[in-house]
Motif scaffolding. Sequence first.
Motif, PDB file in Angstrom:
ATOM      1  N   LEU A  83      57.322 -18.578  -1.406  1.00  0.00           N
ATOM      2  CA  LEU A  83      58.451 -19.134  -1.231  1.00  0.00           C
ATOM      3  C   LEU A  83      58.007 -20.822  -1.071  1.00  0.00           C
ATOM      4  CD1 LEU A  83      61.166 -19.577   0.276  1.00  0.00           C
ATOM      5  CD2 LEU A  83      60.361 -19.592   2.356  1.00  0.00           C
ATOM      6  N   GLU A  84      58.975 -21.641  -2.051  1.00  0.00           N
ATOM      7  CA  GLU A  84      58.715 -23.096  -1.859  1.00  0.00           C
ATOM      8  C   GLU A  84      59.702 -23.792  -0.996  1.00  0.00           C
ATOM      9  OE1 GLU A  84      58.660 -26.417  -5.243  1.00  0.00           O
ATOM     10  OE2 GLU A  84      58.441 -24.563  -6.040  1.00  0.00           O
ATOM     11  N   LEU A  85      59.530 -24.591  -0.218  1.00  0.00           N
ATOM     12  CA  LEU A  85      60.403 -25.126   0.713  1.00  0.00           C
ATOM     13  C   LEU A  85      60.084 -26.552   1.303  1.00  0.00           C
ATOM     14  CD1 LEU A  85      60.009 -24.054   4.203  1.00  0.00           C
ATOM     15  CD2 LEU A  85      58.387 -23.607   2.498  1.00  0.00           C
ATOM     16  N   ARG A  91      56.789 -31.048   1.140  1.00  0.00           N
ATOM     17  CA  ARG A  91      57.080 -29.923   0.137  1.00  0.00           C
ATOM     18  C   ARG A  91      55.891 -29.009   0.333  1.00  0.00           C
ATOM     19  NH1 ARG A  91      60.848 -30.061  -4.795  1.00  0.00           N
ATOM     20  NH2 ARG A  91      60.766 -27.840  -5.769  1.00  0.00           N
ATOM     21  N   LEU A  92      56.298 -27.510   0.504  1.00  0.00           N
ATOM     22  CA  LEU A  92      54.912 -26.706   0.970  1.00  0.00           C
ATOM     23  C   LEU A  92      55.353 -25.565  -0.294  1.00  0.00           C
ATOM     24  CD1 LEU A  92      55.103 -26.966   4.581  1.00  0.00           C
ATOM     25  CD2 LEU A  92      53.473 -28.252   3.080  1.00  0.00           C
ATOM     26  N   ARG A 120      49.938 -24.214   0.172  1.00  0.00           N
ATOM     27  CA  ARG A 120      49.672 -25.745  -0.694  1.00  0.00           C
ATOM     28  C   ARG A 120      50.817 -26.548  -0.375  1.00  0.00           C
ATOM     29  NH1 ARG A 120      48.941 -24.006  -6.864  1.00  0.00           N
ATOM     30  NH2 ARG A 120      51.077 -23.695  -6.686  1.00  0.00           N
ATOM     31  N   GLU A 121      50.555 -27.764  -0.503  1.00  0.00           N
ATOM     32  CA  GLU A 121      51.202 -28.857  -0.453  1.00  0.00           C
ATOM     33  C   GLU A 121      51.326 -29.798  -1.857  1.00  0.00           C
ATOM     34  OE1 GLU A 121      52.366 -32.602   2.545  1.00  0.00           O
ATOM     35  OE2 GLU A 121      50.497 -31.359   2.832  1.00  0.00           O
ATOM     36  N   TYR A 122      52.750 -30.142  -2.000  1.00  0.00           N
ATOM     37  CA  TYR A 122      52.803 -30.995  -3.399  1.00  0.00           C
ATOM     38  C   TYR A 122      52.435 -32.333  -2.898  1.00  0.00           C
ATOM     39  CZ  TYR A 122      55.023 -32.629  -7.713  1.00  0.00           C
ATOM     40  OH  TYR A 122      55.081 -33.354  -8.989  1.00  0.00           O
ATOM     41  N   ASP A 123      51.769 -32.852  -3.957  1.00  0.00           N
ATOM     42  CA  ASP A 123      51.277 -34.302  -3.823  1.00  0.00           C
ATOM     43  C   ASP A 123      52.116 -34.913  -4.758  1.00  0.00           C
ATOM     44  OD1 ASP A 123      50.244 -36.900  -3.600  1.00  0.00           O
ATOM     45  OD2 ASP A 123      48.156 -36.396  -4.037  1.00  0.00           O
TER      46      ASP A 123
END
Length: 997
Positions: A83-85, A91-92, A120-123
């Motif tokens: 799941l991306e949220l 944004r994880l 994971r986290e989006y940079d």
Amino acid sequence: MRLHQLDVTAFGPFGGSQGVDFDDLSAAGLFLLHGPTGAGKTSVLDAVCYALYGSVPGARQSGQGMALRSDHAAVGTRTEVRLELTVAGRRLEVTRQPPWERPKLRGKGTTVDKAQTWLREYDAGAGTWKDLSRSHQEVGEEITHLLGMSREQFCQVVLLPQGDFARFLRADAEARGKLLGRLFDTRRFAEVEKRLAERRRTTEARVREGDATLLADAHRMQQAAGDAMEPPELAPGEPGLAEAVLTAAAVARSTARELLAVADCRLTAAESAQAAAERDLAAARELDRLQRRFGEARERAARLAERADAHRTAQARMERARKAEGVAPALELRDAADAEHRRAAAAEERARAPLSQDLADAGAAGLAAAARRAAEELGGLDSARRAERRLAELVGERTRLDRQERVDEDVLHEAESWLADWETTRTALQAHVDSAQEAATRAEQLAVQRDPAQRRLNAARQRDQYAADTEDAQRQALASAEQAVEARAHWLDLKEQRLNGIAAELAEGLTEGAPCAVCGATEHPDPARRIAGHVDREAEEHALAAYQAADERRAVAERRLGTVREALAAATAEAGDAPTARLTEEAEELERRYARARASASGLHAAQEELRRAEHEREQRIAAQQQAAVRAASRVGNRERLESERSALEEELTRARGTADSVAARAAELGLRAARLTEAADAARVAEDTAQRLKDADARLADAAFRAGFDTPRDAAAALLDDTAHRELQRRLDAFDAEEAAVRAVLTEADTAAAARRPPAGLTAAEHTAADAGRRLREASSARDAAARRCAELDRLSAHATTSVRRLAPLREEHGRVARLASLAAGTSADNERRMRLESYVLAARLEQVAAAATARLQRMSSGRYTLVHSDDRTGRGRSGLGLHVVDAWTGRERDTATLSGGETFFASLALALGLADVVTDEAGGVRLDTLFIDEGFGSLDDQTLDEVLDVLDALRERDRSVGIVSHVADLRRRIHAQLEVVKGRSGSVLRQRGDG
């Protein structure tokens, strides 16, 4: 919180990989999630919840772990949810893989892989994903912290279950309290109530314990005071107990002090009377003593007069003994000389007895000369003694040589006999070794053949078993396929029959004046009727479930058949076509041959060891034979040398022994003779000396007796007294003189003579009077001590009771304060007008907030007609706080929510659910929820109400919020263009997504 992308693999009904693009669905604000029953609409929501919290909602929690895996998934495909949220501006991406059972990489069977989790986290700056954690606990804590909600709260405010809120509207106050308590987590307020109740019980127990201690002190004071105190008739915890105890203690102390003063007066009087009686008794005792002293002196004087003659005789005897003491030294000297002479004479007689007749009259000098001659002859025997010892040694050496010769002869004879049979023994042992070696080689060859034969036999047995299992599996698969075909045909027949009679079902839902769901008409002149044998929806679904179950059994049977066939092929390839019985016989025969070879080979080591021992023994016997021959040659020369030395020594000893049996016997004879002669010479000299000393002592004694006045020394000896007799005689003389002086002194005392002239003393009467006075004094003293102890004990107990009362005062105050708070929080206090518990009060405030938030949407859905209000009216058991009413603007009256119709209940519960979502979100920390899901209930709405509800939901799109509707209503598919459809099939469900447009 906004959802972006959901990917599931082998999850729930989805056998393969499926994805949901929530960004595309959310572009229109509203999107529809639809599909047939059992397709997996709820599984989409379960996947979202599982990705965030690692578990699925509510009653579906039992489907955790390996139960989440799809039955349609391929064997090597692992279950995964990603799941991306976006939450809290971050944004994880959350990826979870539940535990799964997969085939082993090597060998047969399966193994279980552990669950996996990634966060994971989006940079945005770097445009890449950054790993944060792979720990289940850390990921769970991070998600919960960012969302600010537990799993239960998330499912309640994001996945809105309409059925729960419809029941909430109709529920009583207790049911509403349970639901609100779970959502708002008011357990801390219930814990406050519980804690206050526990503190009330604790403080009450401490107060009761203090009162019990106080009552115990009161009972001890009553025991100390006797009848002077009555204990308070109050129980622990009753008011006024402390004052009653302290009052009773004060009365008891006052009474005890009065009794102590009376006892002091009685004691003073008794002490005065006792002192007077003691003085009278002392005077009587003194007079009695003097009178008895005078009488005893007169009696002692009479007894002295009777013993006067004996006293004068004893004085004369003492004077004669003093004169004899001058002769005593001479007497002692003469007695000592006489005793010494008799001892010396006896010793001389004993020493001369063993001597020969020619020395019986010899003097001391002759005896000494004979002793010297005997000693000189004894000294000449030393050389003979050495010769005698050497002769004994020679005899021993000759004996050892003879014994060694016999041993060597035995060794030679035994070695010759053993060596004669050596070749026969060696040949037999070598043959035994060779036989065992051949058996060991044969056992190794057979061991190589055993394992392949056994594996082939086991494979043949499995081949036979799998052949039987294959036939059984084929029969089951065929039967399951036939049952599935029959169940499908039955279901299709029922479905067709239901479609033919569907008009009757729709007609049953028609209401006069309400529009038809099919044609929209408000008049229904000729609605269809059910015919005999009509198939309803329940019968169709039951047939469908039966078909699905039969189809599942068919698939299971086919999978089992394939598995058994694979196992049969593998076993046949291993065993070949040979019959199992023949393979069994071959394996058994091979095993018997191998066992016999092993048994024969087991003696190889023992045979080799026995051969080595025999060879070693042969070498030892040959060496012993050679050594025995060398020793025999050396013994001949030793015998000749010993015989020559023995002859010379025997000649020398014959000369030295004389008439004695041996040199030692001759030496002993001479030593004894010399000792006896020396002893006799010494005894003769001592006897001559003592005879001269005795003669001198007799002369001195006769001279001393004459000078002391005695006629003969015998008279002087008779007059002497030994120490005991002298002391006894002197004691009698001294005692008589002392007694005479004491009697004379007593008779001349003035007090004694005056007392003798007075009447006899009344001692008995004075003693009785003193005894009575002493008894009265003891009784008064005991009474006074008892009164003093009573006062001291009452003072101590009163002080302890006062301290207890002071210590109990703050406890009573605390108990009163805690009891008032506990009663107020529990709703039982008179100050609590509405009799609301603390938790109910907090829940009532939350319900009031929920009602206010829900009213804003309910008025729009109902065109301004309905308003939800919170009510504090009392319900069961006289308590209040969780009432919920609806105000109807058309009538202006307030009524209970349970009176709403089905459609009104739907949009009222929807408004309540949306309002509750807003309040719970604020309670959880104000996290914005940009994606919501609403589950079912739209089928009960008419077109106008449905439009109003959709307008309200469409208003939720403000500030980029999206709402997903989960429904079967066909009209919604025309009204909502963005859709996510779940399509089920034989190989699992799939997702079809259509965006706005």
